[in-house]
Design a protein around this motif. Structure first.
Motif, PDB file in Angstrom:
ATOM      1  N   LEU B  64       6.999   1.438 -31.281  1.00 14.52           N
ATOM      2  CA  LEU B  64       7.476   1.842 -32.600  1.00 14.52           C
ATOM      3  C   LEU B  64       6.292   2.172 -33.495  1.00 14.52           C
ATOM      4  N   VAL B  65       6.357   3.306 -34.141  1.00 10.30           N
ATOM      5  CA  VAL B  65       5.253   3.731 -35.000  1.00 10.30           C
ATOM      6  C   VAL B  65       5.296   2.945 -36.309  1.00 10.30           C
ATOM      7  N   GLU B  66       4.140   2.380 -36.655  1.00 12.02           N
ATOM      8  CA  GLU B  66       4.046   1.580 -37.873  1.00 12.02           C
ATOM      9  C   GLU B  66       3.158   2.308 -38.872  1.00 12.02           C
ATOM     10  N   GLU B  67       3.666   2.436 -40.095  1.00 10.02           N
ATOM     11  CA  GLU B  67       2.892   3.112 -41.134  1.00 10.02           C
ATOM     12  C   GLU B  67       2.934   2.258 -42.391  1.00 10.02           C
ATOM     13  N   GLU B  68       1.804   2.011 -42.980  1.00 14.24           N
ATOM     14  CA  GLU B  68       1.720   1.191 -44.190  1.00 14.24           C
ATOM     15  C   GLU B  68       2.477  -0.121 -44.028  1.00 14.24           C
ATOM     16  N   GLY B  69       2.318  -0.719 -42.874  1.00 21.53           N
ATOM     17  CA  GLY B  69       2.872  -2.051 -42.671  1.00 21.53           C
ATOM     18  C   GLY B  69       4.333  -2.111 -42.294  1.00 21.53           C
ATOM     19  N   VAL B  70       5.039  -0.983 -42.327  1.00 18.04           N
ATOM     20  CA  VAL B  70       6.446  -1.023 -41.896  1.00 18.04           C
ATOM     21  C   VAL B  70       6.689   0.012 -40.798  1.00 18.04           C
ATOM     22  N   GLU B  71       7.740  -0.269 -40.036  1.00 20.59           N
ATOM     23  CA  GLU B  71       8.080   0.679 -38.984  1.00 20.59           C
ATOM     24  C   GLU B  71       8.742   1.899 -39.607  1.00 20.59           C
ATOM     25  N   ARG B  72       8.558   3.067 -38.989  1.00 25.77           N
ATOM     26  CA  ARG B  72       9.229   4.263 -39.490  1.00 25.77           C
ATOM     27  C   ARG B  72      10.721   4.198 -39.195  1.00 25.77           C
ATOM     28  N   CYS B  73      11.063   3.461 -38.168  1.00 26.05           N
ATOM     29  CA  CYS B  73      12.437   3.413 -37.652  1.00 26.05           C
ATOM     30  C   CYS B  73      13.460   3.096 -38.744  1.00 26.05           C
ATOM     31  N   VAL B  74      14.583   3.799 -38.719  1.00 33.18           N
ATOM     32  CA  VAL B  74      15.661   3.539 -39.675  1.00 33.18           C
ATOM     33  C   VAL B  74      16.887   2.950 -38.970  1.00 33.18           C
ATOM     34  N   ALA B  75      16.701   2.507 -37.736  1.00 31.66           N
ATOM     35  CA  ALA B  75      17.779   1.859 -36.981  1.00 31.66           C
ATOM     36  C   ALA B  75      19.011   2.743 -36.820  1.00 31.66           C
ATOM     37  N   CYS B  76      18.769   4.024 -36.539  1.00 30.87           N
ATOM     38  CA  CYS B  76      19.917   4.917 -36.378  1.00 30.87           C
ATOM     39  C   CYS B  76      20.591   4.725 -35.030  1.00 30.87           C
ATOM     40  N   GLY B  77      19.868   4.118 -34.095  1.00 36.43           N
ATOM     41  CA  GLY B  77      20.485   3.822 -32.805  1.00 36.43           C
ATOM     42  C   GLY B  77      20.588   4.998 -31.861  1.00 36.43           C
ATOM     43  N   LEU B  78      19.990   6.140 -32.213  1.00 38.64           N
ATOM     44  CA  LEU B  78      20.100   7.301 -31.324  1.00 38.64           C
ATOM     45  C   LEU B  78      19.306   7.085 -30.032  1.00 38.64           C
ATOM     46  N   CYS B  79      18.152   6.395 -30.148  1.00 38.25           N
ATOM     47  CA  CYS B  79      17.364   6.134 -28.949  1.00 38.25           C
ATOM     48  C   CYS B  79      18.154   5.240 -28.007  1.00 38.25           C
ATOM     49  N   GLU B 126      10.601  10.426 -35.653  1.00 39.17           N
ATOM     50  CA  GLU B 126       9.364  10.279 -34.886  1.00 39.17           C
ATOM     51  C   GLU B 126       8.876   8.830 -34.996  1.00 39.17           C
ATOM     52  N   ALA B 127       9.809   7.919 -34.779  1.00 36.16           N
ATOM     53  CA  ALA B 127       9.509   6.507 -34.988  1.00 36.16           C
ATOM     54  C   ALA B 127       9.286   5.775 -33.687  1.00 36.16           C
ATOM     55  N   ILE B 128       9.773   6.324 -32.598  1.00 32.85           N
ATOM     56  CA  ILE B 128       9.518   5.700 -31.299  1.00 32.85           C
ATOM     57  C   ILE B 128       8.797   6.743 -30.452  1.00 32.85           C
ATOM     58  N   VAL B 129       7.638   6.395 -29.942  1.00 32.88           N
ATOM     59  CA  VAL B 129       6.886   7.352 -29.120  1.00 32.88           C
ATOM     60  C   VAL B 129       6.362   6.656 -27.862  1.00 32.88           C
ATOM     61  N   MET B 130       5.982   7.464 -26.887  1.00 33.19           N
ATOM     62  CA  MET B 130       5.459   6.923 -25.648  1.00 33.19           C
ATOM     63  C   MET B 130       3.960   6.710 -25.838  1.00 33.19           C
ATOM     64  N   SER B 131       3.516   5.480 -25.700  1.00 36.87           N
ATOM     65  CA  SER B 131       2.109   5.160 -25.942  1.00 36.87           C
ATOM     66  C   SER B 131       1.302   5.432 -24.680  1.00 36.87           C
ATOM     67  N   ASP B 132       0.022   5.085 -24.729  1.00 31.48           N
ATOM     68  CA  ASP B 132      -0.807   5.288 -23.535  1.00 31.48           C
ATOM     69  C   ASP B 132      -0.946   3.987 -22.748  1.00 31.48           C
ATOM     70  N   GLU B 133      -0.127   2.990 -23.067  1.00 30.34           N
ATOM     71  CA  GLU B 133      -0.256   1.705 -22.383  1.00 30.34           C
ATOM     72  C   GLU B 133       0.604   1.662 -21.135  1.00 30.34           C
ATOM     73  N   ASP B 149       7.716  -7.521 -32.605  1.00 29.68           N
ATOM     74  CA  ASP B 149       6.343  -8.020 -32.647  1.00 29.68           C
ATOM     75  C   ASP B 149       5.452  -7.295 -31.646  1.00 29.68           C
ATOM     76  N   ARG B 150       5.988  -6.988 -30.459  1.00 32.41           N
ATOM     77  CA  ARG B 150       5.151  -6.347 -29.455  1.00 32.41           C
ATOM     78  C   ARG B 150       5.326  -4.828 -29.407  1.00 32.41           C
ATOM     79  N   LEU B 151       6.326  -4.329 -30.139  1.00 26.12           N
ATOM     80  CA  LEU B 151       6.586  -2.890 -30.073  1.00 26.12           C
ATOM     81  C   LEU B 151       5.841  -2.107 -31.155  1.00 26.12           C
ATOM     82  N   LEU B 152       5.565  -2.757 -32.281  1.00 24.64           N
ATOM     83  CA  LEU B 152       4.935  -2.039 -33.386  1.00 24.64           C
ATOM     84  C   LEU B 152       3.492  -1.653 -33.046  1.00 24.64           C
ATOM     85  N   MET B 153       3.139  -0.413 -33.343  1.00 28.24           N
ATOM     86  CA  MET B 153       1.782   0.061 -33.095  1.00 28.24           C
ATOM     87  C   MET B 153       1.442   1.031 -34.222  1.00 28.24           C
TER      88      MET B 153
END
Ligand code: SF4
Ligand code: SF4
Ligand code: SF4
Ligand code: SF4
Lengths: 556, 169
Positions: B64-79, B126-133, B149-153
């Protein structure tokens, strides 16, 4: 009757109908936002434009009466073009809110944008912005930007709830829905505006943002909030009810339900106050025990106090529960002192839906035999007889009778009290044995409303002994494809049983074989023995229920 | 299937010459190959001492993409809806932030995820992306369920991927 031609099909329709109504009666839907079958015609959204031969311009189907020989087209290029234009206008200032909008998935604007719109916008100016979180009343939140000014909510308050509380202010693209000065949207039916709002402008403050509609399963059931028995859907995700919405039944509640029934009848199902296991009073206090131990204790007490028992049925229990309970009371407990407590709140009744009787099934309880016959004592008589120590033991199902202090004082004098209850309450605290019974949301069964309509309730929440797939529950996609190892499929399941099953188990343990496998078995026996239920079966009750046979005395 | 017994019969050469039976020519041939390879550049990576940094097109674990301390995600549930493996669970709630809605719970079951990237494609924010991990190790299936806790980046850390997505659009 007149004959019209609709898209090449000849239809025989009532001459008083409008085109939209005539089409609907024949299963053809003409797109509409502002028109609603139970509200007056406003004709302001213009999406229902159709072409009528010999008329110079397109007409709106909701306000045009049919005439003999009328030829109507709903899909000519002219109509399609006009609809696209209407959609374009509606979407000009509509925010791109679908990802956060509770209406998404059941939104008319969204659906029509797919079906009737061109799929792109030519508008690249700035959209008009309006307040996004306006609390119109205790239960309804308004997002002013999303409103398409269809006026359904305004008309509902005036015409159905008879409380004009909403109106529009400003003009043009600055129109805003608002309450009248000093008013709030707080009529007892306010939340129906949420259901009829064709977009996500009105949302439930209780349900707001809790779940997307496609994640939940919807179960056809009946509200237990009062004797009206409004038909409703119970929406469940992860074995938890998240919201209730009205279900159309022309004989009972049409499209509506009251706010109290919608919000006040399901929270207890998921509450911490549920009885978690059979409880038994021992020397050391109240302890949780297994079902077998609890039932054998009840059996031995029944042997001791047989014929000194009284039996209190419940207007909250199903017809099946009450029927089997009174049979059990007469055959096994050997008593004729059988009655139930009424919960009538005088004055809390109107001409719309609400009834004074705050239980869903009092007529049913009386019909199936939860009443003193052959010289048995009535409820008040039983309370008196306990005080005079003529009645020593009591079985109460699914009702908190000790909420009344006089009754509570009497119950304390009993030598043995067994209670079937879903929740911990004043009555269970006085009981020697408490058997956890399932709530209305976990049972199959029927209620009988004040009109004498017998209606099916269906379980939406599974108990420990139930399985969503095997027991024919409504299933969401997650229920259908998840495994028991997925967290989202592991909602809390409670150890509770329907009252009729508890009764049957006790009777069997006493040697009286009650052979019922399902509540349907109980209902079939009830339908064959109780005159007013003759000819009914679960299949025949269907979605809308059936009326009790007339000619059978209905007690006051 | 051969229908004729003649063609099916294997012909074995039984009698090797003495020279062949010493195996010396074969051994020499093998050693020549071996020594040739020794002199060539190495391909083996000394993982884990030496790590591989995937290109920005790589699909590692979804975050999950984190910007200014919060996730971009709006919990729309489409993913969650699009995920073919039913790996994602999102539960929304209300926030005072401008986005109004946020995920009170966001979990991905990494044992279910098949790294298809559909979630990334479906997300309107653009709140959930595929990382390089790509290093995912767990000894307990419960630990494979990653919470917020483990998803935010942070978006900075994800910059190459976010830029790749813009280019690919
Ligand atoms: S709030 Fe909804 S129902 Fe009311 S006018 Fe606006 S769009 Fe229509
Ligand atoms: S009117 Fe009665 S039955 Fe209908 S929703 Fe309200 S409480 Fe429930
Ligand atoms: S990458 Fe594919 S499988 Fe993994 S969470 Fe996203 S959509 Fe699901
Ligand atoms: S699609 Fe994007 S915004 Fe929607 S829930 Fe998933 S991560 Fe959040």
């Amino acid at each position: 009757m007149v004959t019209i031609t609709l898209d090449g099909k000849q239809l025989e329709v009532d001459g008083k109908r409008t085109i939209i109504e005539a089409a609907r009666e024949h299963g053809i839907e003409i797109p509409h936002f502002c028109w609603h079958p139970k509200l007056s015609v406003a004709g302001n959204c213009r999406i229902c434009l159709v072409e009528v031969e010999k008329l110079p311009k397109l007409v709106i189907a909701c306000a045009t009466q049919v005439a003999d020989g009328m030829v109507v087209h709903t899909n000519t290029p002219k109509v399609v073009n006009a609809r696209e234009a209407v959609m374009e206008f509606l979407l000009i200032n509509h925010p791109l809110d679908c990802p956060i909008c509770d209406e998404a998935g059941e939104c008319k604007l969204q659906d029509y944008a797919y079906k009737l719109s061109v799929g792109y916008s030519r508008f690249d100016e700035n959209k008009v912005h309006k307040p996004k979180r306006v609390a119109l009343g205790p239960h309804v939140m308004l997002d002013t930007e999303r409103c398409i000014m269809c006026s359904r909510c305004v008309r509902f308050c005036e015409e159905i709830a008879h409380k004009p509380q909403l109106t529009f202010s400003q003009r043009g693209d600055h129109v805003e829905l608002t309450t009248f000065p000093g008013e709030q949207l707080d009529n007892p039916y306010s939340m129906n505006t949420i259901d009829i709002c064709p977009v996500g402008a009105l949302t439930s403050r209780d349900f707001r943002f809790k779940a997307r509609v496609w994640e939940m399963s919807a179960t056809e059931t009946v509200c237990p909030g009062c004797a009206r028995g409004c038909n409703m859907y119970s929406w469940v995700r992860n074995n938890e009810i998240l919201r209730q919405t009205p279900r159309f039944n022309p004989e009972v509640n049409e499209y509506w339900m009251c706010d109290a029934g919608r919000l006040g009848t399901f929270k207890h199902v998921n509450s911490d106050g549920r009885i978690k296991a059979p409880l038994m009073k021992k020397d050391a206090g109240v302890v949780e025990v297994g079902w077998d131990e609890a039932i054998s204790r009840v059996v031995s007490e029944i042997r001791t106090f047989r014929k000194n028992f009284a039996a209190i049925g419940s207007a909250y229990a199903t017809n099946e529960d009450n029927y089997l309970f009174q049979k059990f009371a007469r055959e096994v407990l050997g008593t004729k002192h059988i009655d139930f407590m009424r919960h009538v709140v005088e004055g809390e009744q109107d001409d719309i839906l609400l009834r004074e009787d705050k239980t869903p099934n009092s007529l049913g309880a009386v019909e199936v035999g939860v009443r003193p016959k052959d010289g048995g004592l009535s409820f008040d008589g039983i309370v008196k007889a306990i005080k005079e120590r003529q009645i020593k033991a009591m079985y109460i199902i699914d009702d908190n009778v000790a909420i009344n202090p006089t009754v509570a004082a009497a119950l304390q004098k009993l030598e043995f009290l067994v209670v079937n209850s879903s929740l911990e309450n004043e009555t269970t605290r006085l009981a020697d044995v408490v058997l956890p019974s399932s709530t209305f949301a976990e049972r199959h069964g029927t209620f009988t409303n004040f009109q004498g309509r017998v209606q099916r309730i269906r379980p939406s929440v599974a108990t420990l002994e139930q399985d969503r797939a095997l027991d024919g529950f409504a299933m969401s996609r997650l229920d259908a494809f998840g495994t028991p190892h997925d967290r989202w499929a592991k909602g809390v399941k409670r150890d509770a049983r329907p009252t009729w099953r508890i009764i049957a188990a006790i009777a069997s343990a006493m040697g009286t074989k009650y052979k019922y496998n399902t509540s349907e078995d109980v209902f079939n026996e009830l339908a064959s023995t109780v005159g007013s239920f003759k000819g009914m079966s679960y299949r025949k009750l269907g979605s809308w229920g059936m009326k009790l046979k007339a000619g059978v005395a209905v007690p006051a | 299937m051969p229908t004729n017994g003649e063609t099916a019969r294997q012909v074995r050469i039984k009698d090797l010459t003495l020279w062949q039976r010493t195996y010396i020519p074969e051994i020499v041939k093998g050693m020549v190959l071996t020594f040739k390879q020794i002199l060539r550049p190495k391909f083996t990576r000394q993982y884990p001492e030496e790590r591989w940094n995937p290109p920005s097109s790589f699909r590692g674990r979804p975050v999950l993409v984190e910007e200014e301390g919060v996730e971009r995600c709006v919990a729309c549930g489409l993913c969650a809806r699009v995920c073919p493996a039913l790996a994602i669970e999102v539960q929304g709630s209300e926030t005072d932030l401008e986005k109004e809605r946020y995920p009170i719970k966001f979990e991905i079951n990494m044992l279910r995820c098949i790294f298809c990237g559909f979630c990334e494609e479906a997300c309107p924010e653009e709140a959930i992306v595929m990382s390089d991990e790509y290093e995912l190790v767990f000894t307990d299936p419960e630990k494979a369920i990653y919470g917020k806790d483990r998803l935010l980046m942070s978006a900075d850390r994800l910059r190459p991927r976010l830029e790749f997505l813009r280019r690919a659009r």
